[in-house]
Enzyme design. Structure first.
Site, short mmCIF file in Angstrom:
data_model
loop_
_atom_site.label_atom_id
_atom_site.label_comp_id
_atom_site.label_asym_id
_atom_site.label_seq_id
_atom_site.Cartn_x
_atom_site.Cartn_y
_atom_site.Cartn_z
N LYS A 1 0.80 -1.23 0.00
CA LYS A 1 0.00 0.00 0.00
C LYS A 1 0.83 1.28 0.00
CE LYS A 1 -4.05 -1.97 2.34
NZ LYS A 1 -4.99 -1.83 3.48
N ASP B 1 5.96 1.77 20.71
CA ASP B 1 7.08 1.04 20.13
C ASP B 1 7.72 1.89 19.03
OD1 ASP B 1 5.26 0.98 18.07
OD2 ASP B 1 4.90 -1.18 18.15
N GLY C 1 -16.33 -6.80 12.08
CA GLY C 1 -15.42 -6.33 11.04
C GLY C 1 -15.79 -6.74 9.63
N TYR D 1 -12.46 -9.69 11.67
CA TYR D 1 -13.66 -10.37 11.18
C TYR D 1 -13.56 -11.89 11.25
CZ TYR D 1 -10.82 -10.51 6.90
OH TYR D 1 -9.79 -10.69 6.00
N ASP E 1 -10.40 1.97 2.91
CA ASP E 1 -10.57 1.24 4.17
C ASP E 1 -11.38 2.05 5.18
OD1 ASP E 1 -9.22 -0.99 3.31
OD2 ASP E 1 -7.32 -0.45 4.26
#
Length: 289
Positions: free
Chosen positions: A73, A160, A258, A237, A109
């Site tokens: 992506k 992190d 989801g 999901y 998304d």
């Protein structure tokens, strides 16, 4: 399938690695057939170092579009002629539309998340949402909620190496939508998360916690903030009902799984490719029961 492929059939595809498990080809090809559209959709396993070649092939073959999944992506952004607002802020694309050789990158998304809320009668405009996670899905949710008018967004992520990226996205959202209050917290701060969920209209888990093989875990350790009137969503999901949703449901929350996010992000891309609405109800009944 063979009966409907001809010399004029347009090609669309999913790229990423791995892609063999994807349900996208079945969902898109069913929709093309249902609407009588002369397209076919396939999946190509494309590692990140070959993304440029794949997008070059898209131009060469005159493909109408590509869906892009992990880990491709972010790399795909480099080859776009234009980006949607969401893709520009996030710095990643999951949908590419080819208009006569000009490539526009989109990120659907977040639209999938917002439209899944809407499908359940929930609007994001004017609402406060708390989001757990700082990865791709979480970032898409955060950005789209801000673009669609969320009043406030509280983000919890692990402190992190990627925490700086979460802070960077939050700052981009503030610049893009100055009227949206955006705060970032350490996900290990259980007390703060409980406070933020308690003052939220919507809580969304966009981490992998709750996904198999972690189905016995939940991102929310203290469920005291769960209450009737709170909407709890999970980007996971599989399983369809996570521990998070089960516990939220027991507390009287409205729960959204989801699967719908997956469906509606695909529907948003379908509209970009074809100009037509995916037959969502039929797709839902066939592939998401």
């Amino acid at each position: 399938m063979e009966n409907r492929i001809s010399g004029t059939t347009g090609l669309l595809a999913l790229i990423g690695s791995p892609v063999g498990h994807s349900g996208s080809p079945a969902m898109y090809n069913y929709s093309f057939q249902k609407l009588g559209l002369d397209y076919v959709y396939v999946a190509f396993d494309v590692p990140v170092e070959q993304v440029g070649q794949a997008i070059g092939a898209m131009r060469t073959f005159g493909m109408r579009g590509l869906n892009v999944t992990m880990p491709d992506k972010t790399e795909a952004v480099k080859y776009m002629d234009e980006l949607s607002d969401a893709a520009r802020v996030i710095g990643a694309v999951n949908t590419i539309v080819n208009d006569g050789g000009r490539l526009t990158g989109y990120m659907t998304d977040g639209e999938g998340f917002v439209n899944n809320l809407r499908d359940h009668g929930v609007e994001i405009a004017g609402k406060k949402i708390t989001v757990a996670g700082g990865g791709g899905a979480a970032t898409a949710i955060q950005v789209q909620c801000a673009l669609d008018g969320a009043r406030e967004i509280s983000i919890f992520n692990m402190k992190d190496a990627f925490f700086a990226r979460t802070l960077e996205i939050a700052e981009k959202i503030r610049k893009e939508r100055p009227d949206c209050i955006v705060q970032v917290f350490d996900i290990a701060d259980t007390e703060k998360m409980t406070q933020e969920i308690a003052s939220s209209d919507i809580f969304a888990n966009a981490t992998i916690v709750g996904m198999k093989p972690m189905e016995k875990e939940s991102v929310v350790q203290d469920t005291s903030a769960f209450r009737p009137g709170l909407v709890v969503c999970d980007a996971v999901y599989n399983p369809k009902e996570t521990r998070l949703l089960r516990e939220a449901g027991q507390a009287g929350c409205a729960c959204i799984s989801g699967e719908g996010m997956l469906l509606w992000q695909g529907a948003a891309a379908f509209k970009l490719y074809t100009g037509q609405d995916m037959p969502v109800q039929e797709v839902k009944e066939r592939f998401f029961q």
